[in-house]
Scaffold this active site. Structure first.
Site, PDB file in Angstrom:
ATOM      1  N   THR A 222       0.930  -1.126  -0.262  1.00  0.00           N
ATOM      2  CA  THR A 222       0.145  -0.102   0.028  1.00  0.00           C
ATOM      3  C   THR A 222       0.738   1.225   0.212  1.00  0.00           C
ATOM      4  O   THR A 222       2.079   1.114   0.486  1.00  0.00           O
ATOM      5  CB  THR A 222      -1.005  -0.024   1.261  1.00  0.00           C
ATOM      6  OG1 THR A 222      -1.598  -1.157   1.155  1.00  0.00           O
ATOM      7  CG2 THR A 222      -1.759   1.188   1.118  1.00  0.00           C
ATOM      8  N   THR A 273      -0.930   0.867   6.639  1.00  0.00           N
ATOM      9  CA  THR A 273      -0.759  -0.205   5.706  1.00  0.00           C
ATOM     10  C   THR A 273      -0.609  -1.490   6.422  1.00  0.00           C
ATOM     11  O   THR A 273       0.105  -1.407   7.338  1.00  0.00           O
ATOM     12  CB  THR A 273       0.570   0.049   4.942  1.00  0.00           C
ATOM     13  OG1 THR A 273       1.115  -0.936   4.107  1.00  0.00           O
ATOM     14  CG2 THR A 273       1.589   0.356   5.851  1.00  0.00           C
ATOM     15  N   GLY A 274      -1.351  -2.392   5.946  1.00  0.00           N
ATOM     16  CA  GLY A 274      -1.192  -3.729   6.702  1.00  0.00           C
ATOM     17  C   GLY A 274      -2.336  -4.680   6.283  1.00  0.00           C
ATOM     18  O   GLY A 274      -3.035  -4.294   5.084  1.00  0.00           O
ATOM     19  N   GLY A 276      -5.804  -5.577   5.800  1.00  0.00           N
ATOM     20  CA  GLY A 276      -6.822  -4.737   6.077  1.00  0.00           C
ATOM     21  C   GLY A 276      -8.127  -5.251   6.570  1.00  0.00           C
ATOM     22  O   GLY A 276      -8.646  -4.413   7.204  1.00  0.00           O
TER      23      GLY A 276
END
Length: 356
Positions: A222, A273-274, A276
């Protein structure tokens, strides 16, 4: 804001009161924090120096630097934070190293489906698109939704039709094809057609745990930017291609206001960011803001609470970037690395990849 230094009586006796006072304030000014104006990220995960070639590392750092330069060019001329985060994210969307725009990963059906969001901290206006396949820069479409419609989110063909009418650049889906991403899809399918993989991940993922996930990600793909402009206004933007081999219209946290993207002048601007699903369940971005507003926590403490405590407690991982209107920042991540960078008010740029 900063405590004055307590000087020995013997020292004070050596000079005038004015001289002593000047010395105290000089030390105070040195201790003051640097004022940042923009922070960006390009994904977090198990990013190890041992598995990175010098050429690839240099390319990532150059990409991050270019994005920061684009954002700072706007801010240094008195431009808005909204324009700045859009400019920075556009640069990363055009760079195939990042899982957004040109570098988007492939779905199970062999398509590139992208999501993006942007938010104005001054007005709380926001715009997002999801599941789009023909918009060269999804972040420009998200901006158009915010500025040129009465809506917050548009998806799929409807979002693409609106983006075209709004003047966004439309491309053939083949524009997004990259050989590396295509090979990643084939690799995952060869292992198990039901599994999913995130950008540059070395492992595949099966639904298993109580939250439907096992095997932590090794690289979350992301991109995002947060900024504060000269007027003290905040903005956040996030863009992603999602997960390799994702299925049936899956949407992550990036385009969901409050989950992966949020900005409010009263608190901060955040881009996450990770994985989701975890960030959606915890409404991570808005919760960081709420912790600041209702508990009086600093941007650093509130961000750490979510990324270093609450997300891991559910079994998730990832990171976020955040900035408040005073230029205080946070970049927590609970993985081995996160592509990230900052630029200060005087134009100094710093980029980093690994934890240490």
């Amino acid at each position: 804001m900063f405590k004055r230094l307590l000087l020995p009586v013997a020292f004070l006796a050596l000079g005038s009161a004015a001289t002593s006072k000047a010395a105290v304030y000089e030390k105070d000014s040195v201790a003051q924090k640097v004022r940042y104006v923009m922070v960006i990220h390009g994904g977090a995960g198990t990013i190890l120096k041992s598995s990175m070639t010098p050429e690839k590392e240099a390319a990532y750092k150059a990409g991050l630097t270019k994005a920061l330069q684009a954002g700072y060019a706007v801010l240094s001329k008195g431009g808005t934070s909204v324009d700045a985060v859009e400019a920075a994210v556009e640069v990363m969307e055009d760079n195939p190293l990042f899982n957004a725009g040109k570098g988007a990963v492939f779905t199970n059906e062999g398509r590139n489906e992208m999501d993006a969001a942007i938010m104005n901290g001054k007005t709380l206006q926001a715009g997002a698109v999801a599941g789009v396949t023909t918009i060269r820069n999804p972040i420009t479409a998200a901006r158009a939704v915010m500025d040129k419609s009465q809506h917050v989110m548009m998806v799929g063909p409807g979002a693409e039709k609106f983006a075209k009418q709004a003047g966004c650049e439309i491309v053939d889906p083949s524009y997004f094809y990259t050989e590396d991403r295509w090979k990643s899809l084939q690799k995952v399918k060869a292992a198990d057609s039901t599994q999913m993989q995130l950008d540059h991940d070395s492992a595949v993922h099966k639904p298993a745990t109580k939250l439907g996930i096992e095997n932590k990600d090794h690289k979350f793909g992301t991109v995002g930017a947060v900024a504060v402009d000269k007027a003290g206004n905040l903005a956040a933007a996030t863009s992603t291609g999602g997960m390799t081999n994702k299925k049936f219209g899956r949407i992550g946290d990036s385009p969901i206001i409050g989950a992966g993207t949020y900005a409010n002048n009263a608190t901060c601007a955040i881009s996450c960011t990770g994985w989701g699903e975890f960030f959606i369940r915890l409404v991570v971005a808005k919760t960081v803001s709420d912790l600041m507003e209702y508990k009086g926590m600093s941007v650093e403490a509130a961000s750490a609470e979510m990324i270093m405590k609450q997300v891991p407690q559910l079994g998730g991982d990832g990171g976020l970037i955040a900035i408040d209107k005073e230029g205080n920042i946070a970049m927590p991540f609970n993985t081995a690395g996160m592509y990230r960078g900052t630029v200060t008010a005087d134009g100094k740029i710093e980029v980093a990849i690994y934890k240490n």
